[in-house]
Structures are given as C-alpha cells and as structure tokens.
Write an enzyme that holds these catalytic residues in place. Structure first.
Site, short mmCIF file in Angstrom:
data_model
loop_
_atom_site.label_atom_id
_atom_site.label_comp_id
_atom_site.label_asym_id
_atom_site.label_seq_id
_atom_site.Cartn_x
_atom_site.Cartn_y
_atom_site.Cartn_z
N ASN A 140 95.00 -21.30 44.83
CA ASN A 140 95.65 -21.99 43.71
C ASN A 140 96.33 -23.28 44.16
OD1 ASN A 140 94.99 -20.37 41.52
ND2 ASN A 140 96.65 -18.93 41.93
N CYS B 227 103.51 -14.08 39.53
CA CYS B 227 102.09 -14.01 39.89
C CYS B 227 101.53 -15.40 39.62
CB CYS B 227 101.37 -12.91 39.12
SG CYS B 227 101.67 -12.91 37.33
N SER B 228 100.53 -15.52 38.77
CA SER B 228 100.02 -16.84 38.39
C SER B 228 100.79 -17.37 37.20
CB SER B 228 98.52 -16.77 38.09
OG SER B 228 97.79 -16.42 39.25
N GLY C 103 102.74 -15.16 35.18
CA GLY C 103 103.96 -14.38 34.99
C GLY C 103 103.96 -13.46 33.80
N TRP C 104 102.78 -13.09 33.29
CA TRP C 104 102.79 -12.17 32.14
C TRP C 104 101.91 -10.94 32.36
CZ3 TRP C 104 101.19 -17.13 29.32
CH2 TRP C 104 99.87 -17.48 29.62
N ASP C 105 101.27 -10.79 33.51
CA ASP C 105 100.44 -9.61 33.79
C ASP C 105 101.02 -8.81 34.95
OD1 ASP C 105 98.55 -10.02 31.75
OD2 ASP C 105 97.49 -11.50 32.96
N ARG C 106 100.71 -9.22 36.18
CA ARG C 106 101.20 -8.49 37.35
C ARG C 106 102.72 -8.52 37.44
NH1 ARG C 106 96.63 -11.33 41.08
NH2 ARG C 106 96.98 -12.92 39.48
N ARG D 278 94.33 -9.44 26.14
CA ARG D 278 94.06 -8.39 27.13
C ARG D 278 93.39 -7.16 26.53
NH1 ARG D 278 94.23 -12.08 29.71
NH2 ARG D 278 95.81 -12.76 31.21
#
Length: 660
Positions: free
Chosen positions: A250, A338-339, A341-344, A384
């Site tokens: 990234n 994370c990337s 900030g809403w999943d991991r 998702r």
C-alpha cells in the site's frame, strides 16, 4: 410481484440432502418476499420458508428423467434442492429468483414491508433500547482526558463516522481536521473503548497516507494527544491488522503505515489478518467441505485445514488478545487500523472489548457492542453482505468471523456469557434477512437519509422481547469467569479452535441431535428448579410436623404428674405415663423452642384428632419426615413401647401424653 413469472408450481419435490431418496412432494409458491414450499402430506403439514434476501446463489442443473433440479444456496448456510417437473417452470422460477434475490433499491427489501403489528410508539421504543450515549457514560466519559466532540456534526469531516465522537481533550479541531486529511477515507483516530481502571484506551482509524516519506504534523499531534490521555503509560501501541507485505504494498499507492521515526513514543505491531477476498474464498472452500455427502474423517479434516478458515479465526483472536493484554496488563493505549478501518479494525476492537469488559458478555451489552463498533462506525453492511445488487467482489464474511470468535470464546468460557449459541445464530441470520433495519446501508449518514428508524423496526427490541430463549443456563453473575478480563491460556495447545457445526450444518437434520445442548441444559435447569421448589414445600411440611411434636411435648410436660383433684384413676384413664425418649427419631431436626402462643395454651390432641385433622401430617409422617408414629394404645391399659434410645437419657426427655 411484477418480477414473478410463475407464482405457483405443483408436484415439486424437495430433496433431503442426507437421504436423497427421501423427497417430499409438494407445491412451490413465489411471493414478493419469500419462496415457500408446502408439502402435500397433511399430517403433519410442513412448510419451508426462504427469504429472497437470504438467497446467495441459484444454480439450474441439467434436466433429468424426474425433472429439472434447482439448487438454492442461502447466506445462512441452508441448501435447498428442488426438482421441478417441467423445464419451462424451472426456468421461470430461476429467472424470477435471480431478480428477487438482488433488489436494486433499498425500498424493495423485506424490512420496508415487514409489519409486526406494533404501533408507532412501540417502534420508537425499540430503536431507543440501545443508547450509545449511555454506554459512553457507563465507561466513565467524558472525563479529564476525553471529551465529546462535535467536529463531525453533519458529517462534515468524515461521512462514514457517526456525528458524536470522543477524542482526547488536548486534540483541537485544527488537529482533528488535519489528521483526517492524512488518513484514508478521512477516518481519523477516535475512541472506541475506554478502560477506566487504568485510563488506557482502544482507538481506531484508517491507514495513514504516508507513502514512503510523507508525514503530517497534525496526525503526529493526534497520536501524542492519545498518549497524553493515558497518564499511566509513556507510549502508544499502533496495531496494523494487515500482513506486513500488504501494508508495504500500500505504500507504493501512497498509503501504508506509520513511520516510527516520525511518531515519537509509539510501538508498532503487525498482526497479519488477510483481506476480504482471501476470507471470501476461504469460506467458500469450507462450505464445499460441508456439502460433501458422507465424507471420511480424513477427507473432512483435510478439506477444513485446506480452507484455512480456522487459521483466519485464530489470527483475529490473536489480535484481540494482544490488545486486551496491552490495555489491562501493560496499561498502554492502543490505536488499531487496517486499510480503511471498517472491517478488520471492527473485528479486532470488538473482540478486545469483549475480553476486557464483562458488560459486553451480557445480552444487552453484546447488542451495544455491535451497535457501537460495527453499525455506528460505518461497517459496510450493504457491500459486505449483498443486500442490493452490486459488486460480488465486495462481499465478505467479516461480521460472521467476529460472531464465530465469540462462539469460540463461549466454548472456552462456558459460564462467562449470559447469552447462548442460539442468540449468535439468530443475529447472523438477521444480518442477511433484511427483516429489520439495523444492518442496512454502509453508514449512519445513509441510514438517516433513508429514515430507517421511522420506516423499519429494530432487531434489538425483538431479541430483547424474546430474551428468555437466548439465556445461557450455565451463566452465573457471581462466577469468576464473569468478573473482569477473560484471560486466555498462554500456550496454544490449551485453546482449541473448533469447527462450528451448529452454524454451518444447522440445517442438516441427520447431523444435528434432536435436542440441542442448550435446550437440554435449560430442561435440566428447569427440572432442578422444580425439584428445589418441591424440596422447599416438603421442608415447610416438616416444620409443621415438628411444631405439632413440640406442642405435644408441652402437653406431656404439664400433665406428667397425676392430678390430685381429678376423680379419675390415672392408671385406668391415662393413655401412657411412662417417659419415652424420642430423640432417636428426631435427631434429624434442629432443636426449636415453642412460640409464646404455645406457652400460654396447652394443646391436647386425641388419637383420632391426630390422625384426621391433617391427613398429610398423619399419612406421610413416617414416609416423608422420618418421624415415628406417635399414636398411643387404647385407654384400657398398656404403655408405649420404649424407643431404642429410651434408656440413653430418660431424665432429659419429656414424655408425650395424648389424652383419649
């Protein structure tokens, strides 16, 4: 209804996947919201209902001699195989379901037509059941270190964040806005959980736009403000939940992770949770193993291992455990990202909070946790979980993995959670069902624009109303597991990650027991409670019997000597005047003194009165109380036979005198 080509098809067969030869014959109905299969057999008349929003894939298979097979896979892991007699009818059903399962606008979802027959006031009360302002107050906020900021009022800074955010007191609006410009999707660091025992905190954000050398003074000041908000620690952990290789890739796109040379007093930590695409493929491989018919144990275990699903669950758990230990044992604050900030990030923050705070291990507390870390902070539910027709590459089982992490913890700590497995399964079901409005859209802003609370109903109110169905019979509020932080074993061999058959195979009737473990334990608990109530009733009856005996002893004490003024012979008319020792028969009862009322009036009971005045006392005294029958011989003569213990201490005991 305009998308339904054939609303009714007769002579359809529903195939039993465990026993393919057993196929139920019935009628298939297509409605605006459901696929319904009704068996022809009237006793019992079985119906199978499938929500259109639960349908994941529809596969039209090659025509056979018996008809045209149609395979429907659901998001709740149910698999339906239908055999439709005519190929034309099968094609019409297939085309109709393809469109009904992929609505193009929110208003087509089931929650906008679902009506549980509640008035407006009841619907509004359902939405206010979970109040996040009360949750932050419970944490001890605001305080000397954290304040409620309105910098995101009207979503001016970040449109995927909620309007109310807690930030360090030393973080000014200028610092917040500057930090947001240096973060992906403008998701700047904000508070997720405050551990008031030592002032440590869990904060969350997205990745910085650092590239290889870029830096931002306001973002560096923001992290320093988080450090200063915890006077017990001189550093902050920055946890990047991605594999290091992904984070470095990234950087080439102008993103990346924090440079420790630019951020003073931080300790950086990579965790290694894979991205949504890897997780989607992993789940698909595991489900293929679950669909195998009569696999050998080695084939099943090899397929499960090859899917990597449990390894991914362990990676999420490891991240949550690391953060929980950093907060509770080291007293250090942690920033998680994370990337975007809403999943991991949501997975890790919620697992860590669950380990740290027993409140989140209760029914209502778990609802609050999902509302806080998933719904309010902008988890992309629409993308998702495929609520609307969209890019299939955006679909990934992110919250499914979190729910499984909770189940793995419940297996390790069976007494620590107020809720049971059924509670988790029903939440997972309704995330995909779109029956309630909680899990629609991708952010709080989108939900408010659609007026979700005014037009739909809340799942939390439904679960709370039926909370008796979701209670864990092993939960004890005073148990050591329910107090404070959950400490997992430090050695990996002591924590076993299991395959969750109750989730992924719950529709396979041949694989599941007829009665679930939870139902069995609830039945045992109810039976135990019933026995305790019966025991209490028997103890009350014993008290009554003991009271009668004490009163008889009082009478005997007053009439133990012959009356000098009576005209009757004591030898002829007395039932018995030989002192007897009943201590052997009453040694199981505690000594009791008679009440004041008993002292004032003597109680004289005849033999008939003793037997007939209280049938329960007379008939059951021997069998239930262990008390010897006190009925006496006839007045014509004779005395009581002395008890076995009568010679032990005759002077200390009083005889029972019963007047005929």
């Amino acid at each position: 209804m305009e998308h339904i080509r054939t609303p009714k098809v007769e002579n359809v067969r529903l195939v039993d996947r465990v026993s393919p030869k057993k196929a139920a014959l019935g009628t298939l109905y297509l409605t605006a919201t459901h696929v319904i299969f009704v068996e022809n057999s009237p006793d019992p008349r079985k119906e199978t209902w499938i929500l259109h929003s639960q349908i994941s894939t529809i596969e039209k298979q090659a025509t056979t001699a018996t008809g045209c097979p149609l395979l429907i896979r659901c998001k709740n892991f149910q698999i339906i195989q239908l055999i439709i007699p005519q190929e034309r009818d099968c094609h019409d059903v297939y085309i109709s379901l393809i469109r009904l399962a992929r609505p193009v606008k929110y208003e087509e979802l089931y929650c906008f037509s679902f009506n549980p027959m509640l008035d407006k006031e009841e619907r509004e009360q359902g939405w206010v059941l979970i109040d996040l302002s009360e949750e932050y107050t419970r944490m001890g906020l605001p305080n000397h270190y954290w304040q409620l900021s309105d910098v995101n009022r009207d979503y001016r800074v970040c449109d995927s964040y909620p309007t109310e955010l807690y930030v360090p007191k030393s973080a000014t609006a200028h610092i917040i806005v500057g930090s947001s410009k240096f973060r992906s999707r403008r998701r700047f660091p904000v508070l997720s959980y405050y551990y008031k025992d030592n002032h440590a905190s869990i904060c969350r954000s997205s990745q910085p736009l650092s590239g290889f050398s870029a830096r931002c003074l306001e973002d560096e000041q923001m992290l320093q403000a988080i450090r200063k908000a915890n006077p017990g620690s001189d550093f902050v952990y920055v946890v990047d939940t991605r594999p290091k290789l992904n984070a470095m890739a990234n950087r080439a796109a102008g993103k990346g992770y924090e440079n420790e040379d630019n951020y003073s007093n931080i300790k950086f930590q990579f965790i290694g949770i894979e991205n949504i695409h890897v997780m989607r493929n992993s789940l698909q491989k595991m489900l293929e193993v679950c669909e195998l018919k009569s696999p050998s144990m080695s084939d099943f275990l090899w397929g499960l291992e090859n899917s990597g699903w449990l390894r991914h669950i362990k990676a999420i758990m490891d991240a949550g455990i690391f953060i929980a230990k950093a907060v509770s044992e080291e007293g250090a604050s942690v920033l998680v990202h994370c990337s975007d900030g809403w999943d991991r990030t949501a997975q890790v923050c919620s697992v860590a909070s669950l380990l740290l705070d027993p409140h989140y291990r209760t029914l209502k507390g778990f609802m609050v946790l999902i509302e806080k870390d998933w719904i309010s902070f902008g988890h992309k539910f629409n993308h998702r979980y495929g609520n609307l027709d969209g890019d299939p590459k955006e679909i990934s089982p992110v919250i499914d993995q979190f729910i499984e992490c909770v189940w793995q913890l419940m297996e390790q700590f069976p007494c620590a959670f107020e809720f049971n497995e059924r509670f988790l399964i029903h939440i997972q079901h309704h995330i995909y069902s779109c029956q309630f409005g909680n899990f629609l859209c991708n952010s709080q802003k989108e939900r408010r624009e659609l007026k979700i609370q005014e037009r739909t109903y809340s799942l939390w109110a439904h679960l709370w109303k039926n909370r008796a169905d979701y209670l864990n019979p092993l939960f004890r509020a005073d148990h050591s597991q329910t107090q404070g932080t959950l400490h997992l074993p430090t050695t990996p061999c002591n924590f076993m990650y299991k395959f969750w058959s109750g989730m992924y195979n719950r529709f396979e009737k041949g694989m599941q027991p007829r009665q679930s473990v939870t139902d069995y334990l609830m039945a045992v608990k109810e039976e135990t409670q019933q026995l305790e109530e019966e025991l209490e009733a028997l103890e009350e009856r014993l008290e009554k019997i003991q009271k009668v005996q004490l009163n008889c002893t009082k009478v005997k004490s007053k009439q133990s000597e012959p009356s000098k003024h009576s005209g009757f012979s004591t030898s002829d008319n007395s039932i018995a005047n030989t002192p007897q020792d009943y201590s052997g028969n009453m040694k199981s009862f505690p000594s009791r003194s008679p009440s004041q009322g008993d002292e004032d009036s003597a109680l004289i009971l005849t033999q008939d009165n003793l037997k007939s005045s209280d049938p329960d006392l007379s008939a059951n005294s021997d069998q239930e109380s262990g008390v010897e029958d006190l009925s006496c011989r006839s007045p014509s003569g004779g005395e009581h036979a002395p008890s076995e213990d009568s010679g032990k201490d005759r002077d200390s005991d009083e005889a029972v005198f019963l007047t005929a």
